[in-house]
Design a protein around this motif. Sequence first.
Motif, short mmCIF file in Angstrom:
data_model
loop_
_atom_site.label_atom_id
_atom_site.label_comp_id
_atom_site.label_asym_id
_atom_site.label_seq_id
_atom_site.Cartn_x
_atom_site.Cartn_y
_atom_site.Cartn_z
N ASP A 1 0.85 -1.19 0.00
CA ASP A 1 0.00 0.00 0.00
C ASP A 1 0.89 1.24 0.00
OD1 ASP A 1 -2.05 -1.78 0.19
OD2 ASP A 1 -2.80 -1.09 2.14
N ILE A 2 0.53 2.24 -0.81
CA ILE A 2 1.31 3.48 -0.91
C ILE A 2 0.35 4.65 -0.90
CG2 ILE A 2 3.01 4.77 -2.26
CD1 ILE A 2 3.70 2.17 -3.71
N GLU A 3 0.64 5.66 -0.09
CA GLU A 3 -0.16 6.87 -0.05
C GLU A 3 0.35 7.84 -1.13
OE1 GLU A 3 -2.87 7.69 1.86
OE2 GLU A 3 -2.82 5.59 2.49
N VAL A 4 -0.54 8.28 -1.99
CA VAL A 4 -0.19 9.23 -3.04
C VAL A 4 -1.22 10.35 -3.04
CG1 VAL A 4 0.26 9.59 -5.49
CG2 VAL A 4 0.78 7.38 -4.46
N GLY A 5 -0.81 11.54 -2.69
CA GLY A 5 -1.73 12.67 -2.70
C GLY A 5 -2.97 12.46 -1.86
N GLY A 6 -2.84 11.75 -0.75
CA GLY A 6 -3.99 11.52 0.13
C GLY A 6 -4.83 10.32 -0.26
N THR A 7 -4.44 9.61 -1.30
CA THR A 7 -5.17 8.43 -1.77
C THR A 7 -4.30 7.19 -1.57
OG1 THR A 7 -6.40 9.69 -3.42
CG2 THR A 7 -6.21 7.33 -3.79
N THR A 8 -4.91 6.08 -1.20
CA THR A 8 -4.17 4.85 -1.00
C THR A 8 -4.17 4.01 -2.27
OG1 THR A 8 -4.74 4.78 1.35
CG2 THR A 8 -3.97 2.73 0.35
N VAL A 9 -2.97 3.80 -2.80
CA VAL A 9 -2.78 2.84 -3.89
C VAL A 9 -2.53 1.50 -3.22
CG1 VAL A 9 -1.34 2.18 -5.86
CG2 VAL A 9 -1.87 4.60 -5.44
N LYS A 10 -3.40 0.52 -3.48
CA LYS A 10 -3.34 -0.76 -2.79
C LYS A 10 -2.30 -1.69 -3.40
CE LYS A 10 -6.99 -0.08 -0.04
NZ LYS A 10 -6.88 -0.07 1.44
N ALA A 11 -1.78 -2.59 -2.56
CA ALA A 11 -0.87 -3.62 -3.06
C ALA A 11 -1.56 -4.41 -4.16
CB ALA A 11 -0.46 -4.55 -1.92
N GLY A 12 -0.84 -4.62 -5.28
CA GLY A 12 -1.40 -5.32 -6.42
C GLY A 12 -2.03 -4.43 -7.45
N ASP A 13 -2.21 -3.14 -7.13
CA ASP A 13 -2.81 -2.21 -8.09
C ASP A 13 -1.86 -1.94 -9.25
OD1 ASP A 13 -5.08 -1.98 -6.61
OD2 ASP A 13 -4.76 0.10 -5.98
N ALA A 14 -2.44 -1.74 -10.42
CA ALA A 14 -1.67 -1.30 -11.59
C ALA A 14 -1.42 0.21 -11.47
CB ALA A 14 -2.44 -1.61 -12.86
N VAL A 15 -0.18 0.62 -11.72
CA VAL A 15 0.20 2.02 -11.64
C VAL A 15 0.89 2.41 -12.94
CG1 VAL A 15 1.55 3.76 -10.40
CG2 VAL A 15 0.50 1.85 -9.14
N LEU A 16 0.36 3.42 -13.61
CA LEU A 16 0.95 3.95 -14.82
C LEU A 16 1.43 5.36 -14.52
CD1 LEU A 16 -1.86 2.84 -17.31
CD2 LEU A 16 0.19 1.59 -16.65
#
Length: 404
Positions: A300-315
């Motif tokens: 899990d990573i916090e980006v700009g107040g939003t949580t990007v969850k483990a396993g999420d695709a990130v572009l």
Amino acid sequence: MTETDVRHTGSEAPAFPQDRTCPYQPPQAYTEWRGESPLTRVTLFDGRPAWLITGHAEGRALLADPRLSSDWGHPVFPVVVQRTEDRGGLAFPLIGVDDPLHARQRRMLIPSFGVKRMNAIRPSLQGLVDRLLDDMLAKGPVADLVSAFALPVPSMAICELLGVPYGDHDFFEECSRDFVGAATSGEADAAFAKLYQYLHGLVAAKQAEPGDGLLDELIARQLEEGELDHNEVVMIALVLLVAGHETTVNAIALGALTLMQHPEQIEVLLADPAAVPGVVEELLRFTSVSDYMVRMAKEDIEVGGTTVKAGDAVLVSITLMNRDAQAYDDPDVFDARRNARHHVGFGHGIHQCLGQNLARAELEIALGALFTRIPGLRLAVPLDEVPLKAGHDAQGPIELPVTW
């Protein structure tokens, strides 16, 4: 900000990537994705949702964050281009692996791409560029700037650097073009197989009769000493050969096109040879040949107040990071005098382009000589008739008819 505040959630998320309509401007839809939030939701071709990072600061931080993975072989690593959906767990060296394997591979190659070595080959590059321009001028207008100039410059350069016979360039250029531009995974696999077999034979030949290229150095330093096996040398050679000319072809062609469409900026390039590197950096920022970079969150990573969850695709959107108003004044204006340092045209972090010094040398010499020799260079067709590559490929023109 909570996750529900992020634009384009759920079924509303637009498709990504999208095609450009102007060669050097982002697709129209991208302008809607710039705003207060540094990330937005998009949808990949297979229906998978993904986070698109649009903020310059946030993108640079994430590209340097070990919690994002580049491991193409991971079973749930995001697939952006349909032709790669059946990759069979194949992870390409350097670009498709994580540390510590990535660091090991990169460490072997860094000396071959250093500034000192690139400066040493500049006279050879200048001679090559001059010969190509002599030929183009002798044949007279109209010319296709891609096939007559933008393609052979990096193709010849990477062949010389690697120690690949340039006499085989038509073959590997065709294989490379078919591989990166394939419509299906079957077509991509066929092109890959042909290129792999060619390089497999070349590495074997070099073991029997060494030369003085980068491949010969890898064989002597790493293969013979057991640090690399034969397959890994072949795969490294494949990545360097394809990446070493595919993106730079587009950068030269797209840079020339951008300058032709901004003739007042050509004067900056012509007035002072010392200004050429700065013009190239602004072109790299403004055109963003590599539109995006693909990653997967391992935690899990916090980006700009939003949580990007483990396993999420990130572009990570190289295009929109380079057009972020928080990083650049008037980012949609091409300004040859701009200080465009800190652009992410070559990426950022541990996977920043290994060949960026070579690419800069090629661009500076090619574009400087092109407009010095042919200051009246201009498009031979209307801008909207220039055929462009698809949004999922390296950005640039397929053909570029010019006259003078």
